[in-house]
Write a protein that holds these residues in place. Sequence first.
Motif, PDB file in Angstrom:
ATOM      1  N   LEU A 139      35.100  30.464  41.418  1.00  8.48           N
ATOM      2  CA  LEU A 139      35.715  31.764  41.701  1.00  8.48           C
ATOM      3  C   LEU A 139      36.510  32.300  40.516  1.00  8.48           C
ATOM      4  CD1 LEU A 139      37.027  31.045  45.298  1.00  8.48           C
ATOM      5  CD2 LEU A 139      35.181  32.627  44.670  1.00  8.48           C
ATOM      6  N   SER A 157      39.774  34.233  39.374  1.00 10.10           N
ATOM      7  CA  SER A 157      41.102  34.466  39.951  1.00 10.10           C
ATOM      8  C   SER A 157      42.112  34.620  38.818  1.00 10.10           C
ATOM      9  CB  SER A 157      41.509  33.318  40.882  1.00 10.10           C
ATOM     10  OG  SER A 157      41.602  32.109  40.184  1.00 10.10           O
ATOM     11  N   VAL A 195      41.821  35.795  44.763  1.00 11.58           N
ATOM     12  CA  VAL A 195      40.446  35.951  44.295  1.00 11.58           C
ATOM     13  C   VAL A 195      40.240  37.390  43.840  1.00 11.58           C
ATOM     14  CG1 VAL A 195      39.515  34.093  45.743  1.00 11.58           C
ATOM     15  CG2 VAL A 195      39.607  36.436  46.631  1.00 11.58           C
TER      16      VAL A 195
END
Length: 113
Positions: free
Chosen positions: A99, A101, A67
């Motif tokens: 998220l 990433s 992340v």
Amino acid sequence: MSDEITFDQFMAVDIRVGTVTRAEDFPEARKPAIKLWVDFGGEIGERKSSAQITAHYAPDTLIGKQVIGVVNFPPRQIGPMRSEVLILGLHDEAGGVVLLSPDKPVPNGERMC
């Protein structure tokens, strides 16, 4: 659109990659959230965060996921937990958080460039 900032202002925000080592439901939070422990490598170490990401993630699906987080904001008290890093994401069309990433593995602690 937000106000323009200088490159130096942007560089003051320390954005790094880390790997989720532990994740738990956070029932004490006012809004549904997950407690995360993220390893940002040797220089920074492990940091805790509360993330409102329950629309797309369950704690057991996050272990090992890389992340992106802001590691130089001051800690913030969220219920009984002290959140030490801001994990970054984007809202989908329904308002759930997805998220941010990397699409390939990178070393923990690597700074965004």
